[in-house]
Design a protein around this motif. Structure first.
Motif, PDB file in Angstrom:
ATOM      1  N   PRO A 168      41.222  17.485 -56.037  1.00  0.00           N
ATOM      2  CA  PRO A 168      42.421  16.926 -55.386  1.00  0.00           C
ATOM      3  C   PRO A 168      43.118  15.852 -56.211  1.00  0.00           C
ATOM      4  O   PRO A 168      44.291  15.563 -55.972  1.00  0.00           O
ATOM      5  CB  PRO A 168      41.872  16.328 -54.081  1.00  0.00           C
ATOM      6  N   HIS A 169      42.412  15.267 -57.183  1.00  0.00           N
ATOM      7  CA  HIS A 169      43.026  14.225 -58.017  1.00  0.00           C
ATOM      8  C   HIS A 169      44.118  14.803 -58.917  1.00  0.00           C
ATOM      9  O   HIS A 169      45.074  14.092 -59.254  1.00  0.00           O
ATOM     10  CB  HIS A 169      41.972  13.553 -58.901  1.00  0.00           C
ATOM     11  N   ALA A 194      42.623  13.782 -47.238  1.00  0.00           N
ATOM     12  CA  ALA A 194      41.448  12.990 -47.608  1.00  0.00           C
ATOM     13  C   ALA A 194      41.739  12.062 -48.785  1.00  0.00           C
ATOM     14  O   ALA A 194      41.000  11.104 -49.017  1.00  0.00           O
ATOM     15  CB  ALA A 194      40.284  13.915 -47.947  1.00  0.00           C
ATOM     16  N   SER A 195      42.816  12.327 -49.516  1.00  0.00           N
ATOM     17  CA  SER A 195      43.210  11.485 -50.646  1.00  0.00           C
ATOM     18  C   SER A 195      44.280  10.475 -50.251  1.00  0.00           C
ATOM     19  O   SER A 195      44.971   9.918 -51.109  1.00  0.00           O
ATOM     20  CB  SER A 195      43.725  12.355 -51.803  1.00  0.00           C
ATOM     21  N   GLY A 196      44.435  10.254 -48.957  1.00  0.00           N
ATOM     22  CA  GLY A 196      45.415   9.279 -48.498  1.00  0.00           C
ATOM     23  C   GLY A 196      46.825   9.811 -48.436  1.00  0.00           C
ATOM     24  O   GLY A 196      47.789   9.039 -48.427  1.00  0.00           O
ATOM     25  N   PHE A 204      29.488  14.316 -47.743  1.00  0.00           N
ATOM     26  CA  PHE A 204      30.147  15.605 -47.529  1.00  0.00           C
ATOM     27  C   PHE A 204      30.865  15.546 -46.179  1.00  0.00           C
ATOM     28  O   PHE A 204      30.286  15.094 -45.176  1.00  0.00           O
ATOM     29  CB  PHE A 204      29.095  16.712 -47.540  1.00  0.00           C
ATOM     30  N   ALA A 205      32.119  15.985 -46.139  1.00  0.00           N
ATOM     31  CA  ALA A 205      32.904  15.961 -44.910  1.00  0.00           C
ATOM     32  C   ALA A 205      33.733  17.230 -44.827  1.00  0.00           C
ATOM     33  O   ALA A 205      34.006  17.869 -45.834  1.00  0.00           O
ATOM     34  CB  ALA A 205      33.813  14.734 -44.883  1.00  0.00           C
ATOM     35  N   GLY A 206      34.149  17.588 -43.611  1.00  0.00           N
ATOM     36  CA  GLY A 206      34.953  18.779 -43.493  1.00  0.00           C
ATOM     37  C   GLY A 206      35.327  19.110 -42.064  1.00  0.00           C
ATOM     38  O   GLY A 206      35.089  18.330 -41.134  1.00  0.00           O
ATOM     39  N   LYS A 207      35.885  20.286 -41.904  1.00  0.00           N
ATOM     40  CA  LYS A 207      36.310  20.746 -40.578  1.00  0.00           C
ATOM     41  C   LYS A 207      36.134  22.249 -40.473  1.00  0.00           C
ATOM     42  O   LYS A 207      36.547  22.992 -41.368  1.00  0.00           O
ATOM     43  CB  LYS A 207      37.783  20.382 -40.328  1.00  0.00           C
ATOM     44  N   ARG A 262      34.088  11.777 -48.782  1.00  0.00           N
ATOM     45  CA  ARG A 262      35.029  11.922 -47.670  1.00  0.00           C
ATOM     46  C   ARG A 262      36.399  11.335 -47.974  1.00  0.00           C
ATOM     47  O   ARG A 262      37.408  11.826 -47.479  1.00  0.00           O
ATOM     48  CB  ARG A 262      34.446  11.283 -46.405  1.00  0.00           C
ATOM     49  N   ARG A 263      36.458  10.267 -48.762  1.00  0.00           N
ATOM     50  CA  ARG A 263      37.731   9.627 -49.114  1.00  0.00           C
ATOM     51  C   ARG A 263      37.928   9.679 -50.621  1.00  0.00           C
ATOM     52  O   ARG A 263      37.000   9.484 -51.392  1.00  0.00           O
ATOM     53  CB  ARG A 263      37.775   8.180 -48.602  1.00  0.00           C
ATOM     54  N   ASN A 264      39.181   9.959 -51.022  1.00  0.00           N
ATOM     55  CA  ASN A 264      39.517  10.171 -52.433  1.00  0.00           C
ATOM     56  C   ASN A 264      38.530  11.153 -53.067  1.00  0.00           C
ATOM     57  O   ASN A 264      37.862  10.828 -54.071  1.00  0.00           O
ATOM     58  CB  ASN A 264      39.518   8.845 -53.197  1.00  0.00           C
ATOM     59  N   PRO A 265      38.425  12.349 -52.523  1.00  0.00           N
ATOM     60  CA  PRO A 265      37.382  13.288 -52.953  1.00  0.00           C
ATOM     61  C   PRO A 265      37.586  13.797 -54.373  1.00  0.00           C
ATOM     62  O   PRO A 265      38.708  13.851 -54.890  1.00  0.00           O
ATOM     63  CB  PRO A 265      37.510  14.432 -51.932  1.00  0.00           C
ATOM     64  N   ASP A 266      36.473  14.184 -54.975  1.00  0.00           N
ATOM     65  CA  ASP A 266      36.488  14.801 -56.302  1.00  0.00           C
ATOM     66  C   ASP A 266      36.591  16.325 -56.213  1.00  0.00           C
ATOM     67  O   ASP A 266      36.898  16.973 -57.207  1.00  0.00           O
ATOM     68  CB  ASP A 266      35.214  14.433 -57.071  1.00  0.00           C
TER      69      ASP A 266
END
Length: 644
Positions: free
Chosen positions: A277-278, A467-469, A539-542, A573-577
């Motif tokens: 996502p970066h 997740a990246s703001g 690890f986070a998700g939906k 979970r935040r600013n994911p790789d």
């Protein structure tokens, strides 16, 4: 006695003389004719000597094309994905074909073809120049090459050329993202300006990056001038123009992550997209079922074409960018962002008793969740909460946020034929169906059903961006700085999309959403993906369980009635790789897809730790079993009602 004979006629006594004027005229004519002949000879022998010399040389020099090898394709670490291999192709020279009725049956027998197949090939090149060689058969076998050589005098119209052919990974590995090559079709030559300078028989990219980056990969063909005798036999080399190989291409794909994704989806239908996502760099892309691109590298057989064309699971479709399906409860992340940003969801408290009434219709939730607020609505995936939120927001607010996060529009990924998806709104209903939008339809949209459809790559970009703001990047498979500027500009024009953008999210709302996603994969009575938890990894998700057309049929053996299983996960979970979107067609519950995503995230994190010399390994979940069709407190997913 007089010896004198009878008198001679008068005309014999008086010889008629040619007048000097006529004689002079005849002489001038003769001189003029001679002058013309001399001038013609001088023009031929002196002025036209170079031209005739060239034509004479052409009678003994044959120009043989030398095809440029296509550029190789590598992964991000320089590991080879697509190579070339030496091959022999048999060509037919139309101008040397004297008696088709005699030659064609012999040629067909020696090349293991039928006369009808050869006639079809010749008809395709009917409009080509007589001197243009026509490719009859690719990948000629040694015995076929021996046949051509043995009948060199008998069949001077046959010749062989050494060429380079594509060699793709086996078993359809990365087939949809890489694509395949094939001969340019008549329709492409006639209807597509991109192929204006191509000729029949040219090999071009037909799908995937092979098509998108064809201009870079194909190179520039060369030629050899071969000396031949009166029988057409080669006797020497006169000169050559070297072919320029195509440019090698380095993809953003990580071979290790691609292998993990391929393994996770093995034996299933659907798609997986893993992305950074970066940057928008795609780390893995899988679509199943796949096809064998090596079948397309040479002349495609009718049997194989019919096999994949008639397959109801559509192996030629890149489902990662073309499958337009209801996202199910993964859409609740979009709903959460909209509700929080509009200051509607913060103070919502909904009592879930297994569903709720809206506009005279009962909308069901599979579990009695009790009191639900925004903090536990995401891990619970409570339909009743999101029915209520959708009703308060209204369809146009939902559509505005969905569009802001890139749904209903192309991402601009550098692959051909990306699909749009659908985000319904009041204007959408009016434009497409010439009717108003009914409020009851909004309720189903709130849980990712109804008219809303998405592609896996759209969901990966949207959830990874949230997740990246709120920062979203354009997905891509090739590093932009390794592509010439003019090619990059052309790509942007040919693959329009929402591009780079930021959707403002407050810090509090960002934390609420990402914490809720993290709770989804943690132990909890109603948490929908607890079985996908990764020890030692943030690890986070939906999850998402999306009913298909016709609804969910209990105890049905028809897989077409089984819901599609979605999961979109990130780490951390935040600013994911990494963000991973999984679509398992007819996989039933979303937690089944969550297990697949966990395998890929585990492979990614384990590799990053190994590269950083931190060998603390995460415990990967077991391989996903057959779809679990029994709802329990830990795997429950929403039942989706039909839209009003």
């Amino acid at each position: 006695m007089s010896l004198a004979g009878p008198p001679l006629p008068r005309q014999l006594h008086n010889d008629e003389k040619i007048s000097p004027t006529k004689l002079a005229g005849v002489q001038y004519v003769i001189v003029l004719v001679l002058a013309v002949l001399v001038a013609g000879l001088w023009r031929l022998q002196v002025l036209g000597s170079d031209n005739w010399k060239v034509l004479a040389e052409a009678n003994r020099i044959k120009k043989v094309p030398v095809l440029a090898p296509r550029g190789k394709i590598f992964d991000r670490e320089g590991r080879l994905l697509v190579d070339n291999y030496p091959s022999v192709t048999c060509y037919l020279l139309p101008e040397q074909l004297h008696d088709p009725n005699v030659d064609l049956p012999l040629i067909a027998k020696g090349l293991h073809l039928t006369v009808a197949q050869i006639q079809t090939i010749l008809n395709r090149y009917k409009g080509a120049a007589k001197y243009q060689p026509i490719p009859l058969k690719q990948d000629v076998t040694p015995d076929e090459e021996a046949f051509i050589e043995a009948h060199r005098n008998e069949l001077p119209e046959l010749e062989t050329h050494d060429e380079q052919r594509r060699l793709y990974p086996r078993d359809g590995f990365a087939a949809h993202l890489i694509g395949y090559v094939g001969e340019v079709s008549e329709a492409m030559l006639n209807n597509d300006s991109r192929y204006a300078f191509y000729s029949p028989g040219d090999v071009v990219g037909q799908s995937g990056v092979e098509q998108t980056y064809d201009a870079l990969l194909r190179g520039t063909d060369g030629s050899r001038d071969i000396l031949v005798n009166s029988h057409g036999k080669e006797v020497g080399l006169h000169g050559q123009e070297m072919a320029i190989p195509g440019k090698d291409l380095r993809l953003t794909i990580d071979l290790d992550i691609q292998r993990a994704a391929e393994k996770a989806l093995d034996g299933k239908n659907g798609a997986i997209v893993a992305m950074d996502p970066h940057t928008g760099e795609i780390l893995a892309m899988v679509s199943r079922p796949a096809f064998d691109p090596n079948q397309f590298a040479v002349r495609l057989t009718r049997s194989y074409w019919n096999e994949i064309l008639n397959n109801p699971d559509h192996p030629l479709m890149n489902k990662a960018i073309q499958a337009q399906l209801a996202p199910g409860s993964t859409f609740k992340i979009i709903m959460s962002a909209a509700g929080l940003q509009e200051n509607v969801a913060q103070d919502m408290h909904v009592v879930c008793n297994g569903g709720a009434d809206f506009y005279g219709h009962y909308f069901k939730c599979d579990v009695h969740h009790g009191m639900v607020n925004i903090d536990n609505a995401i891990p619970y995936s409570c339909d009743t909460f999101y029915y209520t939120l959708a009703n308060r927001l209204g369809i146009d607010t939902i559509a505005r946020y969905a569009n802001e996060f890139g749904l209903g529009q192309r991402t601009g990924v550098d692959l051909p034929e990306e699909a749009l998806g659908t985000v319904p709104s009041t204007m959408w209903a009016l434009k497409n169906f010439h009717r108003k939008w009914y409020a009851g339809e909004t309720i189903s949209v709130g849980i990712g059903q109804g008219a809303v459809t998405v592609t896996p790559i759209q969901m990966a970009r949207a959830i990874g961006g949230i997740a990246s703001g709120g920062v979203m990047h354009r997905p891509h498979l090739v590093f932009p700085d390794e592509v010439p500027a003019d090619v990059f500009t052309s790509l942007s024009e040919n693959h329009p999309g929402s591009g780079e953008k930021t959707v403002p999210l407050t810090a509090a709302n960002w934390e609420t959403i990402t914490d809720g996603m993290a709770q989804t994969v943690q132990p909890g009575a109603f948490h929908t993906a607890a079985a996908a938890r990764l020890d030692g990894i943030d690890f986070a998700g939906k999850t998402g369980t999306a009913d298909v057309v016709g609804g969910r049929v209990k105890n049905s053996s028809d897989k077409r009635t089984i819901p599609n299983a979605w999961f979109v996960g990130v780490a951390p979970r935040r600013n994911p790789d990494i963000v991973v979107a999984v679509l398992w067609e007819h996989g039933y519950w979303g937690n089944n897809s969550a297990r697949l995503a966990a395998q890929i995230v585990n492979a990614f994190v384990t590799k990053q730790r190994r590269l950083a010399n931190n060998l603390r390994l995460a415990e990967a979940p077991k391989a996903a079993p057959a779809p679990d069709t029994t709802p329990t407190a830990s795997n429950a997913a929403p039942h989706v009602p039909a839209a009003e």
